[in-house]
Design a protein around this motif. Structure first.
Motif, PDB file in Angstrom:
ATOM      1  N   GLU A   8       6.514  16.988  10.002  1.00 25.88           N
ATOM      2  CA  GLU A   8       4.945  17.247  10.580  1.00 25.88           C
ATOM      3  C   GLU A   8       3.931  17.061   9.761  1.00 25.88           C
ATOM      4  O   GLU A   8       4.225  17.579   8.412  1.00 25.88           O
ATOM      5  N   VAL A   9       2.600  16.565   9.748  1.00 22.05           N
ATOM      6  CA  VAL A   9       1.680  16.627   8.904  1.00 22.05           C
ATOM      7  C   VAL A   9       1.382  18.222   8.478  1.00 22.05           C
ATOM      8  O   VAL A   9       1.266  19.010   9.774  1.00 22.05           O
ATOM      9  N   CYS A  10       1.127  18.596   7.278  1.00 22.71           N
ATOM     10  CA  CYS A  10       0.819  20.056   7.066  1.00 22.71           C
ATOM     11  C   CYS A  10      -0.696  19.944   7.033  1.00 22.71           C
ATOM     12  O   CYS A  10      -1.584  19.252   6.599  1.00 22.71           O
ATOM     13  N   GLU A  11      -1.172  20.953   8.172  1.00 21.43           N
ATOM     14  CA  GLU A  11      -2.618  20.953   8.610  1.00 21.43           C
ATOM     15  C   GLU A  11      -3.571  21.338   7.321  1.00 21.43           C
ATOM     16  O   GLU A  11      -4.511  21.099   7.156  1.00 21.43           O
ATOM     17  N   HIS A  12      -2.901  22.216   6.396  1.00 21.59           N
ATOM     18  CA  HIS A  12      -3.789  22.787   5.235  1.00 21.59           C
ATOM     19  C   HIS A  12      -3.013  22.048   4.084  1.00 21.59           C
ATOM     20  O   HIS A  12      -2.457  22.336   3.411  1.00 21.59           O
ATOM     21  N   PHE A  13      -3.887  20.998   3.870  1.00 16.10           N
ATOM     22  CA  PHE A  13      -3.756  19.863   2.704  1.00 16.10           C
ATOM     23  C   PHE A  13      -3.478  20.692   1.497  1.00 16.10           C
ATOM     24  O   PHE A  13      -2.293  20.397   0.843  1.00 16.10           O
ATOM     25  N   GLY A  14      -4.189  21.715   1.189  1.00 17.90           N
ATOM     26  CA  GLY A  14      -3.829  22.258  -0.384  1.00 17.90           C
ATOM     27  C   GLY A  14      -2.610  23.136  -0.400  1.00 17.90           C
ATOM     28  O   GLY A  14      -2.271  23.802  -1.631  1.00 17.90           O
ATOM     29  N   ARG A  15      -2.187  23.414   0.860  1.00 17.78           N
ATOM     30  CA  ARG A  15      -1.003  24.462   0.732  1.00 17.78           C
ATOM     31  C   ARG A  15       0.546  23.641   0.957  1.00 17.78           C
ATOM     32  O   ARG A  15       1.303  24.132   1.100  1.00 17.78           O
ATOM     33  N   ALA A  16       0.436  22.477   1.208  1.00 17.63           N
ATOM     34  CA  ALA A  16       1.530  21.681   1.344  1.00 17.63           C
ATOM     35  C   ALA A  16       2.669  21.663   0.168  1.00 17.63           C
ATOM     36  O   ALA A  16       2.124  21.659  -0.853  1.00 17.63           O
ATOM     37  N   ARG A  17       3.857  22.124   0.595  1.00 18.17           N
ATOM     38  CA  ARG A  17       4.859  22.131  -0.363  1.00 18.17           C
ATOM     39  C   ARG A  17       5.436  20.762  -0.790  1.00 18.17           C
ATOM     40  O   ARG A  17       6.148  20.411  -1.866  1.00 18.17           O
ATOM     41  N   TYR A  18       5.289  19.901   0.361  1.00 18.88           N
ATOM     42  CA  TYR A  18       5.782  18.296  -0.043  1.00 18.88           C
ATOM     43  C   TYR A  18       4.866  17.291   0.407  1.00 18.88           C
ATOM     44  O   TYR A  18       3.784  17.570   1.455  1.00 18.88           O
TER      45      TYR A  18
ATOM     46  N   MET B 257       0.792  -1.074   0.122  1.00 17.11           N
ATOM     47  CA  MET B 257      -0.169  -0.079  -0.044  1.00 17.11           C
ATOM     48  C   MET B 257       0.944   1.190   0.041  1.00 17.11           C
ATOM     49  O   MET B 257       2.023   1.473   0.808  1.00 17.11           O
ATOM     50  N   ARG B 258       0.599   2.372  -0.585  1.00 12.13           N
ATOM     51  CA  ARG B 258       1.267   3.324  -0.637  1.00 12.13           C
ATOM     52  C   ARG B 258       0.499   4.520  -0.120  1.00 12.13           C
ATOM     53  O   ARG B 258      -0.600   5.010  -0.749  1.00 12.13           O
ATOM     54  N   ILE B 259       1.003   5.173   0.694  1.00 13.39           N
ATOM     55  CA  ILE B 259       0.333   6.330   1.694  1.00 13.39           C
ATOM     56  C   ILE B 259       1.044   7.605   1.309  1.00 13.39           C
ATOM     57  O   ILE B 259       2.284   7.768   1.170  1.00 13.39           O
ATOM     58  N   ALA B 260      -0.090   8.480   1.011  1.00 10.96           N
ATOM     59  CA  ALA B 260       0.627   9.923   0.810  1.00 10.96           C
ATOM     60  C   ALA B 260       0.206  10.923   1.956  1.00 10.96           C
ATOM     61  O   ALA B 260      -1.139  10.512   2.267  1.00 10.96           O
ATOM     62  N   ILE B 261       1.017  11.609   2.396  1.00 11.28           N
ATOM     63  CA  ILE B 261       0.826  12.556   3.437  1.00 11.28           C
ATOM     64  C   ILE B 261       1.536  13.893   3.136  1.00 11.28           C
ATOM     65  O   ILE B 261       2.507  13.968   2.863  1.00 11.28           O
ATOM     66  N   PRO B 262       0.589  14.987   3.255  1.00 10.48           N
ATOM     67  CA  PRO B 262       1.208  16.291   3.206  1.00 10.48           C
ATOM     68  C   PRO B 262       1.751  16.840   4.205  1.00 10.48           C
ATOM     69  O   PRO B 262       1.690  16.566   5.456  1.00 10.48           O
ATOM     70  N   ALA B 263       3.215  17.273   4.074  1.00 15.96           N
ATOM     71  CA  ALA B 263       4.050  17.447   4.949  1.00 15.96           C
ATOM     72  C   ALA B 263       4.500  19.027   5.074  1.00 15.96           C
ATOM     73  O   ALA B 263       4.525  19.564   3.846  1.00 15.96           O
ATOM     74  N   LYS B 264       4.854  19.499   6.078  1.00 16.88           N
ATOM     75  CA  LYS B 264       5.387  21.003   6.430  1.00 16.88           C
ATOM     76  C   LYS B 264       6.913  21.022   5.876  1.00 16.88           C
ATOM     77  O   LYS B 264       7.026  22.231   5.420  1.00 16.88           O
ATOM     78  N   ASP B 265       7.550  19.903   5.562  1.00 18.69           N
ATOM     79  CA  ASP B 265       8.881  20.261   5.393  1.00 18.69           C
ATOM     80  C   ASP B 265       9.281  19.030   4.498  1.00 18.69           C
ATOM     81  O   ASP B 265       8.612  17.906   4.289  1.00 18.69           O
ATOM     82  N   ASN B 266      10.803  18.844   4.015  1.00 18.23           N
ATOM     83  CA  ASN B 266      11.210  17.612   3.529  1.00 18.23           C
ATOM     84  C   ASN B 266      11.901  16.599   4.235  1.00 18.23           C
ATOM     85  O   ASN B 266      12.990  16.171   3.663  1.00 18.23           O
ATOM     86  N   LYS B 267      11.450  16.555   5.684  1.00 14.85           N
ATOM     87  CA  LYS B 267      12.048  15.637   6.421  1.00 14.85           C
ATOM     88  C   LYS B 267      11.687  14.342   6.496  1.00 14.85           C
ATOM     89  O   LYS B 267      11.987  13.426   7.232  1.00 14.85           O
ATOM     90  N   GLY B 268      10.807  13.836   5.476  1.00 16.35           N
ATOM     91  CA  GLY B 268      10.167  12.442   5.375  1.00 16.35           C
ATOM     92  C   GLY B 268       9.586  12.155   6.688  1.00 16.35           C
ATOM     93  O   GLY B 268       8.508  12.767   7.071  1.00 16.35           O
TER      94      GLY B 268
END
Length: 107
Positions: A16-26, A1-12
């Protein structure tokens, strides 16, 4: 299974999960097999602005089957579902913890 999570930064998994899904840069894509994290891929969102459907199509193109997000509007949720992608909301905190919690609930 491949899971996608919006992130605040690029630290894998440490991001932290980006609270605003549509504004996630990563987005962090996590491959899970037999309740184990097999692979982690960090992908920068390739567009600054987006139209309805852009993010669901982006996630589909990267093989996402499940999206874990803090929140998401009905329209976006419906778009994901039309692509066969499961949406789970309420995710917050460190991505590694969010993925492990999801695996426990699904297992």
């Amino acid at each position: 299974m491949r899971i996608a999570i919006p992130a605040k930064d690029n630290k894998g998994l440490e991001s932290e999960v980006c609270e605003h899904f549509g504004r996630a840069r990563y987005f962090v894509f996590v491959d899970v097999q037999d309740d184990k994290i097999e692979n982690v891929e960090i992908v920068e969102v390739p567009f600054e602005e987006h139209s309805p459907g852009d993010l669901p199509n982006f996630i589909k193109e990267h093989g996402g089957e499940v999206v874990l997000a803090y929140g998401m509007g009905r329209r976006a949720t419906a778009y994901f579902q039309s692509l066969g992608i499961q949406v789970v909301t309420g995710a917050h905190g460190k991505i590694e913890d969010v993925v492990k919690d999801f695996m426990q609930r699904e297992g």
